[in-house]
Write a protein that holds these residues in place. Structure first.
Motif, PDB file in Angstrom:
ATOM      1  N   TRP A   1      74.558  -4.416  18.899  1.00 20.44           N
ATOM      2  CA  TRP A   1      74.285  -3.192  19.655  1.00 20.44           C
ATOM      3  C   TRP A   1      75.199  -2.034  19.235  1.00 20.44           C
ATOM      4  O   TRP A   1      74.898  -0.872  19.548  1.00 20.44           O
ATOM      5  CB  TRP A   1      74.442  -3.453  21.152  1.00 20.44           C
ATOM      6  N   THR A   2      76.294  -2.342  18.578  1.00 19.62           N
ATOM      7  CA  THR A   2      77.181  -1.267  18.125  1.00 19.62           C
ATOM      8  C   THR A   2      76.501  -0.392  17.072  1.00 19.62           C
ATOM      9  O   THR A   2      76.926   0.736  16.832  1.00 19.62           O
ATOM     10  CB  THR A   2      78.480  -1.829  17.538  1.00 19.62           C
ATOM     11  N   LEU A   3      75.440  -0.932  16.443  1.00 18.29           N
ATOM     12  CA  LEU A   3      74.700  -0.130  15.462  1.00 18.29           C
ATOM     13  C   LEU A   3      74.082   1.092  16.135  1.00 18.29           C
ATOM     14  O   LEU A   3      74.003   2.176  15.534  1.00 18.29           O
ATOM     15  CB  LEU A   3      73.617  -0.986  14.808  1.00 18.29           C
ATOM     16  N   LEU A   4      73.658   0.932  17.391  1.00 23.98           N
ATOM     17  CA  LEU A   4      73.089   2.055  18.132  1.00 23.98           C
ATOM     18  C   LEU A   4      74.123   3.164  18.323  1.00 23.98           C
ATOM     19  O   LEU A   4      73.788   4.360  18.265  1.00 23.98           O
ATOM     20  CB  LEU A   4      72.560   1.564  19.476  1.00 23.98           C
ATOM     21  N   TYR A   5      75.370   2.779  18.526  1.00 24.70           N
ATOM     22  CA  TYR A   5      76.456   3.756  18.715  1.00 24.70           C
ATOM     23  C   TYR A   5      76.609   4.626  17.470  1.00 24.70           C
ATOM     24  O   TYR A   5      76.641   5.866  17.560  1.00 24.70           O
ATOM     25  CB  TYR A   5      77.748   3.006  19.029  1.00 24.70           C
ATOM     26  N   TYR A   6      76.681   4.004  16.308  1.00 26.72           N
ATOM     27  CA  TYR A   6      76.911   4.760  15.074  1.00 26.72           C
ATOM     28  C   TYR A   6      75.672   5.535  14.645  1.00 26.72           C
ATOM     29  O   TYR A   6      75.780   6.671  14.153  1.00 26.72           O
ATOM     30  CB  TYR A   6      77.364   3.819  13.952  1.00 26.72           C
ATOM     31  N   VAL A   7      74.499   4.948  14.817  1.00 28.00           N
ATOM     32  CA  VAL A   7      73.270   5.643  14.423  1.00 28.00           C
ATOM     33  C   VAL A   7      73.075   6.893  15.268  1.00 28.00           C
ATOM     34  O   VAL A   7      72.766   7.985  14.753  1.00 28.00           O
ATOM     35  CB  VAL A   7      72.049   4.702  14.536  1.00 28.00           C
ATOM     36  N   SER A   8      73.261   6.770  16.574  1.00 26.14           N
ATOM     37  CA  SER A   8      73.103   7.938  17.440  1.00 26.14           C
ATOM     38  C   SER A   8      74.161   8.995  17.140  1.00 26.14           C
ATOM     39  O   SER A   8      73.876  10.199  17.173  1.00 26.14           O
ATOM     40  CB  SER A   8      73.180   7.510  18.907  1.00 26.14           C
TER      41      SER A   8
ATOM     42  N   TYR B   1      81.814  10.573  22.580  1.00 26.31           N
ATOM     43  CA  TYR B   1      81.737   9.433  21.660  1.00 26.31           C
ATOM     44  C   TYR B   1      83.110   8.812  21.428  1.00 26.31           C
ATOM     45  O   TYR B   1      83.223   7.603  21.179  1.00 26.31           O
ATOM     46  CB  TYR B   1      81.123   9.876  20.337  1.00 26.31           C
TER      47      TYR B   1
END
Length: 315
Positions: free
Chosen positions: A217-224, A169
């Motif tokens: 799409w950066t929301l997917l990075y933090y949520v995951s 990450y």
């Protein structure tokens, strides 16, 4: 078996009878007594208070009194170790078969190393180590420490998995945010530090806001990241520690069932006490059953309805 006494700490091996003398029996009885343990615990706590008082510059005029108190604490601890060593009679080496005994001996003996007195900071660390000795007087704390020690292999595997996850990450964060937010993701070191702080979730709202300014799409990075690290990995760590605590409790119960273990200090191993108690209960049940038959007392079945054990003939 009347002379079989257990030395100071519960769970320690009992010295064989032919290796003990009357003096060793007296020392074992003293070390095993509750007042002795209470006195040592009070002295350890007082030692911690004195260490804390020495950190105040306003109490420098009382340095002489604090120094004498430190000498008093040393004397008490030396006497304690001597009594517990004497409890093993002609086999004092058996004292060092127990891990907590070794720690206590090192914590007390280290203060007398001449080289330590030239380094006040190291000397204070050795003195602070005495506070850890409180663990040995609490079965609950001993179980927790034992569980943490037994969980080290599992924690090592968890740390390896956590490092790999953070690194992946971190590299992804450097690729996505490195040019836009160099203070947080300018290099792999800063990126890892940002993600490590994010484990507390305190910086999550601000980081999400920065990410949305770049792309949704950066929301997917933090949520995951939150799901995998904060929820999944930390829950795995908790499961490893809880499992180790259960193993430590089972091990402690196994030690209590071991032959020769005498927690109540009555000179009779607990295993013999348990067998004798079971036999007495069986005898008592037989007596009660005989009385019931003699007095013709009907017992109740599982539904509360009375029934008779046999059918009387002639009626």
């Amino acid at each position: 078996m009347s002379g079989a006494l257990v030395p100071a700490q519960r769970g320690e091996p009992t010295p064989p009878a032919h290796h003990r003398s009357s003096w060793a029996d007296h020392c074992a009885r003293l070390a095993r007594s509750r007042p002795f343990e209470i006195v040592i615990v009070v002295v350890i706590l007082a030692n911690g208070v004195v260490l804390g008082l020495e950190t105040y510059d306003d109490l420098l005029p009382a340095g002489g009194a604090l120094h004498w108190l430190e000498l008093f604490f040393r004397a008490v601890f030396v006497v304690e170790i001597a009594v517990r060593l004497a409890a093993y009679g002609k086999r004092p080496q058996d004292f060092f078969r127990h891990g907590w005994n070794v720690f206590d001996f090192v914590a007390i003996a280290a203060i007398f190393i001449p080289g330590l007195h030239g380094d006040p900071a190291l000397l204070r660390v050795v003195r602070v180590a005495r506070m850890v000795r409180l663990v040995r007087f609490s079965p609950g704390l001993r179980t927790i420490v034992s569980a943490l020690w037994r969980s080290l292999p599992g924690v090592g595997g968890f740390l390896a998995l956590a490092v790999v996850t953070l690194y992946v990450y971190g590299m992804a964060g450097w690729l996505i945010f490195g040019s836009t937010y160099p203070e947080e993701y300018g290099d792999i070191g800063r990126s890892l530090l940002t993600l490590f702080v994010l484990l507390s979730l305190e910086t999550l709202p601000g980081l999400i806001e920065q990410g949305l300014a770049i792309s949704p799409w950066t929301l997917l990075y933090y949520v995951s990241y939150v799901i995998i690290t904060v929820n999944l990995l930390l829950n795995i760590l908790i499961a490893v520690i809880v499992n180790s605590m259960e193993e430590a409790r089972r091990l402690e119960m196994t030690e209590r069932l071991a032959p020769g273990y005498d927690e109540d200090g009555d000179g009779v191993p607990d295993e013999v006490d348990r067998i004798a108690l079971t036999q007495r209960l069986d005898d008592l049940r037989a007596v009660v059953a005989a009385l019931e038959r003699e007095l013709r007392i009907d017992r109740e079945d599982g539904y509360g309805r009375p029934h008779r054990e046999g059918t009387r003939t002639g009626r």
